[in-house]
Design a protein around this motif. Structure first.
Motif, short mmCIF file in Angstrom:
data_model
loop_
_atom_site.label_atom_id
_atom_site.label_comp_id
_atom_site.label_asym_id
_atom_site.label_seq_id
_atom_site.Cartn_x
_atom_site.Cartn_y
_atom_site.Cartn_z
N ASP A 185 -10.94 19.44 -28.31
CA ASP A 185 -11.16 20.62 -27.48
C ASP A 185 -11.36 20.16 -26.03
O ASP A 185 -12.26 19.36 -25.76
CB ASP A 185 -12.38 21.37 -27.98
CG ASP A 185 -12.80 22.48 -27.03
OD1 ASP A 185 -11.98 23.38 -26.78
OD2 ASP A 185 -13.95 22.43 -26.55
N GLN A 235 -20.38 24.80 -24.10
CA GLN A 235 -20.10 26.23 -23.96
C GLN A 235 -19.86 26.58 -22.49
O GLN A 235 -18.91 27.32 -22.18
CB GLN A 235 -21.26 27.06 -24.53
CG GLN A 235 -21.51 26.84 -26.01
CD GLN A 235 -20.29 27.11 -26.87
OE1 GLN A 235 -19.56 28.06 -26.63
NE2 GLN A 235 -20.06 26.28 -27.87
N ARG A 256 -16.46 25.16 -21.41
CA ARG A 256 -15.36 25.97 -21.95
C ARG A 256 -15.15 27.22 -21.11
O ARG A 256 -14.02 27.62 -20.84
CB ARG A 256 -15.66 26.37 -23.39
CG ARG A 256 -15.37 25.31 -24.40
CD ARG A 256 -15.52 25.87 -25.80
NE ARG A 256 -15.38 24.82 -26.78
CZ ARG A 256 -16.22 24.62 -27.79
NH1 ARG A 256 -17.25 25.42 -27.96
NH2 ARG A 256 -16.02 23.64 -28.63
N PRO A 277 -24.97 23.55 -25.18
CA PRO A 277 -24.87 24.44 -24.02
C PRO A 277 -23.90 23.94 -22.95
O PRO A 277 -23.16 24.74 -22.36
CB PRO A 277 -26.30 24.50 -23.48
CG PRO A 277 -27.17 24.13 -24.63
CD PRO A 277 -26.36 23.18 -25.47
N ARG A 302 -14.95 20.64 -24.62
CA ARG A 302 -15.90 19.69 -25.22
C ARG A 302 -15.68 18.29 -24.66
O ARG A 302 -16.63 17.58 -24.35
CB ARG A 302 -15.74 19.69 -26.73
CG ARG A 302 -16.71 18.78 -27.41
CD ARG A 302 -16.60 18.88 -28.92
NE ARG A 302 -17.58 18.03 -29.53
CZ ARG A 302 -17.40 17.39 -30.67
NH1 ARG A 302 -16.26 17.55 -31.33
NH2 ARG A 302 -18.32 16.62 -31.15
N LEU A 317 -20.32 20.56 -30.73
CA LEU A 317 -19.47 21.71 -30.42
C LEU A 317 -20.24 22.88 -29.83
O LEU A 317 -19.72 23.61 -28.99
CB LEU A 317 -18.76 22.19 -31.69
CG LEU A 317 -17.56 21.37 -32.16
CD1 LEU A 317 -17.10 21.83 -33.53
CD2 LEU A 317 -16.43 21.50 -31.16
N ASN A 318 -21.47 23.06 -30.27
CA ASN A 318 -22.26 24.21 -29.82
C ASN A 318 -23.26 23.85 -28.72
O ASN A 318 -24.11 24.67 -28.39
CB ASN A 318 -22.96 24.87 -31.00
CG ASN A 318 -23.92 23.92 -31.69
OD1 ASN A 318 -23.97 22.72 -31.40
ND2 ASN A 318 -24.68 24.45 -32.63
#
Length: 171
Positions: free
Chosen positions: A51, A73, A76, A70, A54, A67-68
């Motif tokens: 990604d 995010q 992204r 902060p 990421r 992946l999650n």
């Protein structure tokens, strides 16, 4: 004549063997999509399954991030906003952002990747059917920054120029 036929046959066999060996070597070097969870490739390739948001957040942090996380995010979101106004895809935008970050670092003008993406996104916000070229905007940004201007002043200069030479109509 028989000698000539045997020579031709030997040459054909050896070429076939060489070609077969080349195919095996090429198969070993074939690009395979990867989605590593434990390391960050130097650059994202066409077939890389990583990604881009990421990867970019991890590059900035200096290590892979969840992946999650902060930071992932946020990156992204910055990458998505930037991608709306540029011709290049997110993978290429991420690569160019790291490249610009390295160039800026070499001249003592470090900038956060998200700051660069968000600033460029504001300038290149979709204007009808025209999109900007991210790589060229990075180069112009770098050139202006090396003249001594700060981040905000550089974005203002890029905005005033409206980046007209850097646009291309999209179908």
């Amino acid at each position: 004549m028989r000698c000539l036929l045997l020579s031709a046959l030997a040459l054909t066999v050896s070429l076939t063997a060489c070609n077969h060996g080349d195919e095996e070597a090429n198969a070993e070097q074939a690009v395979v999509a990867r989605t590593s969870e434990t390391d960050l490739p130097a650059w994202l390739t066409h077939s890389d399954g990583t990604d881009p948001g990421r990867w970019l957040a991890g590059r900035e942090a200096g290590h892979p991030l969840a992946l999650n996380a902060p930071q992932v995010q946020a990156m992204r979101g910055s990458l998505a906003r930037a991608a709306e106004g540029f011709v290049e895809d997110r993978r290429m935008i991420a690569n160019r952002t790291v490249q610009l970050g390295q160039m800026l670092g070499e001249v003592g003008k470090d900038e956060a990747y998200g700051t660069l993406l968000d600033g460029f996104a504001q300038i290149a916000a979709p204007r009808g059917r025209h999109k900007s070229l991210y790589g060229e905007m990075c180069q112009h940004y770098f050139n202006i920054r090396t003249r001594g201007l700060g981040h905000e002043a550089t974005l203002a200069e890029l905005s005033v120029n409206e980046m007209r030479p850097l646009t291309r109509s999209t179908p």
